[in-house]
Design a protein around this motif. Sequence first.
Motif, PDB file in Angstrom:
ATOM      1  N   ARG A 227     -22.345  40.871 -54.759  1.00 20.15           N
ATOM      2  CA  ARG A 227     -20.937  41.619 -55.391  1.00 20.15           C
ATOM      3  C   ARG A 227     -21.957  42.712 -55.412  1.00 20.15           C
ATOM      4  O   ARG A 227     -22.135  42.900 -56.181  1.00 20.15           O
ATOM      5  CB  ARG A 227     -20.077  40.868 -56.619  1.00 20.15           C
ATOM      6  CG  ARG A 227     -19.615  42.044 -57.036  1.00 20.15           C
ATOM      7  CD  ARG A 227     -18.880  41.273 -58.409  1.00 20.15           C
ATOM      8  NE  ARG A 227     -17.999  39.812 -58.200  1.00 20.15           N
ATOM      9  CZ  ARG A 227     -17.727  39.345 -59.388  1.00 20.15           C
ATOM     10  NH1 ARG A 227     -17.173  39.670 -60.460  1.00 20.15           N
ATOM     11  NH2 ARG A 227     -17.412  37.330 -59.037  1.00 20.15           N
ATOM     12  N   ARG A 228     -21.201  43.826 -55.240  1.00 21.08           N
ATOM     13  CA  ARG A 228     -21.684  44.983 -54.469  1.00 21.08           C
ATOM     14  C   ARG A 228     -20.777  46.436 -54.405  1.00 21.08           C
ATOM     15  O   ARG A 228     -19.451  45.569 -54.368  1.00 21.08           O
ATOM     16  CB  ARG A 228     -22.981  44.974 -54.132  1.00 21.08           C
ATOM     17  CG  ARG A 228     -22.375  45.163 -52.447  1.00 21.08           C
ATOM     18  CD  ARG A 228     -23.463  45.036 -50.976  1.00 21.08           C
ATOM     19  NE  ARG A 228     -23.016  44.864 -50.199  1.00 21.08           N
ATOM     20  CZ  ARG A 228     -22.741  45.052 -49.055  1.00 21.08           C
ATOM     21  NH1 ARG A 228     -22.296  46.867 -49.619  1.00 21.08           N
ATOM     22  NH2 ARG A 228     -22.143  45.089 -47.904  1.00 21.08           N
ATOM     23  N   ASN A 229     -20.849  47.320 -54.842  1.00 17.09           N
ATOM     24  CA  ASN A 229     -20.334  48.428 -54.632  1.00 17.09           C
ATOM     25  C   ASN A 229     -20.576  49.498 -52.682  1.00 17.09           C
ATOM     26  O   ASN A 229     -22.301  49.232 -52.739  1.00 17.09           O
ATOM     27  CB  ASN A 229     -19.970  49.635 -55.739  1.00 17.09           C
ATOM     28  CG  ASN A 229     -19.388  49.252 -56.566  1.00 17.09           C
ATOM     29  OD1 ASN A 229     -18.474  48.315 -56.836  1.00 17.09           O
ATOM     30  ND2 ASN A 229     -19.642  49.542 -57.735  1.00 17.09           N
ATOM     31  N   ARG A 285     -24.002  52.075 -58.177  1.00 19.42           N
ATOM     32  CA  ARG A 285     -23.091  51.702 -58.839  1.00 19.42           C
ATOM     33  C   ARG A 285     -22.200  51.541 -59.871  1.00 19.42           C
ATOM     34  O   ARG A 285     -21.207  50.520 -61.099  1.00 19.42           O
ATOM     35  CB  ARG A 285     -24.697  51.149 -59.653  1.00 19.42           C
ATOM     36  CG  ARG A 285     -24.747  49.805 -60.688  1.00 19.42           C
ATOM     37  CD  ARG A 285     -24.614  48.987 -59.728  1.00 19.42           C
ATOM     38  NE  ARG A 285     -24.919  47.240 -60.583  1.00 19.42           N
ATOM     39  CZ  ARG A 285     -25.927  45.843 -60.057  1.00 19.42           C
ATOM     40  NH1 ARG A 285     -25.157  45.983 -58.664  1.00 19.42           N
ATOM     41  NH2 ARG A 285     -25.572  45.049 -60.780  1.00 19.42           N
ATOM     42  N   LYS A 289     -17.069  52.235 -55.009  1.00 25.50           N
ATOM     43  CA  LYS A 289     -15.982  51.610 -54.747  1.00 25.50           C
ATOM     44  C   LYS A 289     -16.226  50.321 -54.485  1.00 25.50           C
ATOM     45  O   LYS A 289     -17.169  49.775 -53.295  1.00 25.50           O
ATOM     46  CB  LYS A 289     -15.218  52.189 -53.670  1.00 25.50           C
ATOM     47  CG  LYS A 289     -14.269  53.045 -53.853  1.00 25.50           C
ATOM     48  CD  LYS A 289     -13.196  53.708 -52.578  1.00 25.50           C
ATOM     49  CE  LYS A 289     -13.089  54.775 -52.460  1.00 25.50           C
ATOM     50  NZ  LYS A 289     -11.790  55.061 -51.574  1.00 25.50           N
ATOM     51  N   PRO A 290     -15.850  49.217 -54.794  1.00 27.11           N
ATOM     52  CA  PRO A 290     -16.580  47.910 -54.308  1.00 27.11           C
ATOM     53  C   PRO A 290     -16.145  46.908 -53.068  1.00 27.11           C
ATOM     54  O   PRO A 290     -15.199  47.796 -52.516  1.00 27.11           O
ATOM     55  CB  PRO A 290     -15.617  46.551 -55.681  1.00 27.11           C
ATOM     56  CG  PRO A 290     -13.910  47.269 -56.236  1.00 27.11           C
ATOM     57  CD  PRO A 290     -14.205  48.882 -55.560  1.00 27.11           C
TER      58      PRO A 290
END
Length: 295
Positions: A227-229, A285, A289-290
């Motif tokens: 799960r990151r941007n 971070r 935006k995800p």
Amino acid sequence: MKKKIVISSILIAVAVVMFFFLKAVFRGDLILNPIIVENLGPFTIRWYGVLIAAAIITAYLLARRKAFKEGIKEEHIIEGIFLGIIFGVMGARLYYVAFNFEFYRGDFWSIFRTWDGGLAIHGAFFAALLVAFLYVKLRKKAQLNFFQVTDLFTAVLPLAQAIGRWGNFMNYEAYGSPTDLPWKMFVPEQYRMPGYSKFEYFHPTFLYESLANIAIFAFLYWYLEKRRNYGEVTALYMILYSTIRFFVEGLRLDSLYIGQTELRTAKVVSVVLFVAGIVLFILARYKGKPVKRVS
């Protein structure tokens, strides 16, 4: 389970073969030939070109797999890869020539002989970023995020670099200073840098960087699934590769320099990219935006 056993067995077998192959080359018992086939009509097939092509194809296949998960269409992947290859190679070559212009000044056509070596990864990196930016801006129907594209690119780039470094190995280039370490690499006299003809063994810096890049690739490719941007993977690449390149570059004998100074171009660029990577990671971070994935 059987599939994993087969794959593991193949990898172990390849590792064993590579160990004895490198041992023979590093000792000087086996002298490499950079040419695979010559006089094939007007063409000559070299290991350098084959390995660069293998690096590009491998990176494309791995990036394509991840791109589908983020909803990127096949046509946009192909367009992006096509433009990236063309301008990436051009950028890599122009960057190298620009910082080594005295060598090419007297022979203009040698600028186009990329098969003899002389591609700079930083040039390819900057060119690819520019292409990605323009593509996202001009190909609005693709609905892509700039950092979405660069994340995919930088996640597989280290593996492409790792493969490409073996092209340097086959050309006996991009090696380091003389050494007596157990893993020292024999370099035939005709390939030794000016002033080092009396030395026989050198640091295999191509191997240092190749192994480090494989580790960076494994981490970034795994990180893509987290799960990151958007922008985090790009930033991590800039930080990790710059760290490795800074220290490896200090060992090399063929570094490019800024003008008449003693500043190694790759080390200066690595410092800049390292700092920029830290800033980008913090921004991505906390303000990015995800990532959106398709189900």
